[in-house]
Each structure stands twice: as C-alpha cells, then as structure tokens.
Write an enzyme that holds these catalytic residues in place. Structure first.
Site, short mmCIF file in Angstrom:
data_model
loop_
_atom_site.label_atom_id
_atom_site.label_comp_id
_atom_site.label_asym_id
_atom_site.label_seq_id
_atom_site.Cartn_x
_atom_site.Cartn_y
_atom_site.Cartn_z
CB SER A 15 -0.95 -0.03 1.20
OG SER A 15 -1.88 1.02 1.11
CB THR A 16 1.23 4.07 2.40
OG1 THR A 16 -0.18 4.16 2.56
CG2 THR A 16 1.84 5.46 2.38
CG HIS A 42 -4.07 -0.91 -0.94
ND1 HIS A 42 -3.75 -0.85 0.39
CD2 HIS A 42 -4.59 -2.15 -1.14
CE1 HIS A 42 -4.09 -1.98 0.99
NE2 HIS A 42 -4.59 -2.78 0.08
CG MET A 136 -1.24 3.97 6.60
SD MET A 136 -2.16 5.53 6.56
CE MET A 136 -2.44 5.71 4.80
CG ASP A 139 -5.78 -5.45 2.21
OD1 ASP A 139 -6.62 -6.33 2.49
OD2 ASP A 139 -5.54 -5.08 1.05
#
Length: 198
Positions: A15-16, A42, A136, A139
C-alpha cells in the site's frame, strides 16, 4: 497423480510506499521463478497499467496489469488492476485465471488483498508464498490467517526499518504469522529461494 509437479503461487500485498518498494523488489525476482507472482497494490483505476509498464522496463521478469480471463503463467508478475477487486479461479480445464469485480470497496480498498488472497482458499494449490509490504492498516492479515488453516504457506513481512508505513507487516508479525521478517532489499531473493526456479 504420480509425478505431478507441485503448483505454487506468490501473493504480494502493498500500500503506502508500495510503488517505490516494488521497484526495488520486483527486479530481484528471478525470471524463471517456478510460480506466477500476483501483486495487490492499493491504487485507483488508471494508475496500475503505467506502474506495471515501469516495473516491466526495469525487470528481467515480465510484468503486466491483470486482464479478465487471463491464464496465469509461471515466471510472470501480475499487478492487480486498480479500482477493481481481483479474484483467482480455476476453469474447467484446471487453468488458473483472473476475474475482476466491481464489488464495493472493503475498508475503503479496491483492490483489497484480503479479497484476492481469500479467493485462493478454494483452489487446489500446493504451496503459497506471501509477502506483506509497507502500508497502513492490516490488509492481507485476515486472509493469510484463513489460508494458514488449509494451505501450506510461507509468509514474509517487510521489516519496520524499511517500511514507509509499518502497518500491514506489523499486523502479520503481531498475529504470529510471519515466517520471516526481512528488509525490503532481501525479500525478492527470499521469494525466489523459497519458491524455486524452473
């Protein structure tokens, strides 16, 4: 079946900070890895195709955005299409394929790694290598917990020191599901080592 080759799969969630991390990880994966590699990053619709192209340009292994109905091939990296959930299924001939859905976001995420990873639970696959990268939230954690009940699975969490955000890997570690905690620069080699090459 006697002599049947083991079917393996690599699943990666990020993700991030993920796009930068993937630029370091993917080029290290051996182009002859004995499994398809599926990445859920993401990202919104319209951004994953260009990310896949950039990763393909800097890697020996082939990288592409996922396509509906596509048959998964060993030695290939697939980046989940942004803005959709990604499912894996086996067709009537036993071929592993992709399907995208427009189902509602899960915890604000679409694609969501939990959705993709859980779709593998009903598929006969002998060995799964999972890597959970910077990001973050948590997931991937719930799906990996379920997969561990029915599958032979090896899970790698990115080390806190090399994460932009130590959320998703921390969830894996905190729940006792990390078989290895590694700095980003070692994860691609570990994926190749554990999965093997053709």
């Amino acid at each position: 079946m006697i002599g049947r080759k083991k079917e393996k799969l690599v699943l990666i969630a990020s993700s991030t900070g993920g796009p930068k991390a993937l630029h370091e990880l993917v080029p290290v994966i051996d182009k002859n890895i004995d499994a398809p590699v599926v990445i859920v990053q993401h990202m919104p619709k319209g951004f994953t195709a260009s990310l896949a192209e950039r990763l393909n340009d800097v890697s020996d292994i082939s990288v592409s955005e996922t396509k509906d109905g596509e048959v998964l091939q060993k030695g290939h990296v697939y980046l989940a299409k942004g803005g959709n959930h990604l499912l894996l299924f086996k067709d009537d001939q036993g071929m592993l394929r992709f399907e995208h859905t427009d189902d509602e976001p899960v915890n604000g995420l679409r694609p969501c790694a939990n959705i993709t990873f859980l779709s593998v639970n009903e598929i006969p696959i002998d060995y799964i290598v999972c890597a959970v990268l910077t990001g973050m939230g948590a997931d991937g954690c719930a799906a990996i917990r379920e997969l561990r009940k029915t599958k032979k699975i090896y899970t790698i969490a990115q080390s806190k020191e090399t994460c932009v955000v130590y959320g998703m890997p921390r969830a894996i570690v905190a729940n006792g599901m990390a078989d290895a905690v590694l700095p980003l620069e070692e994860i691609g080699k570990e994926i190749t080592k554990i999965t093997g090459v053709r």
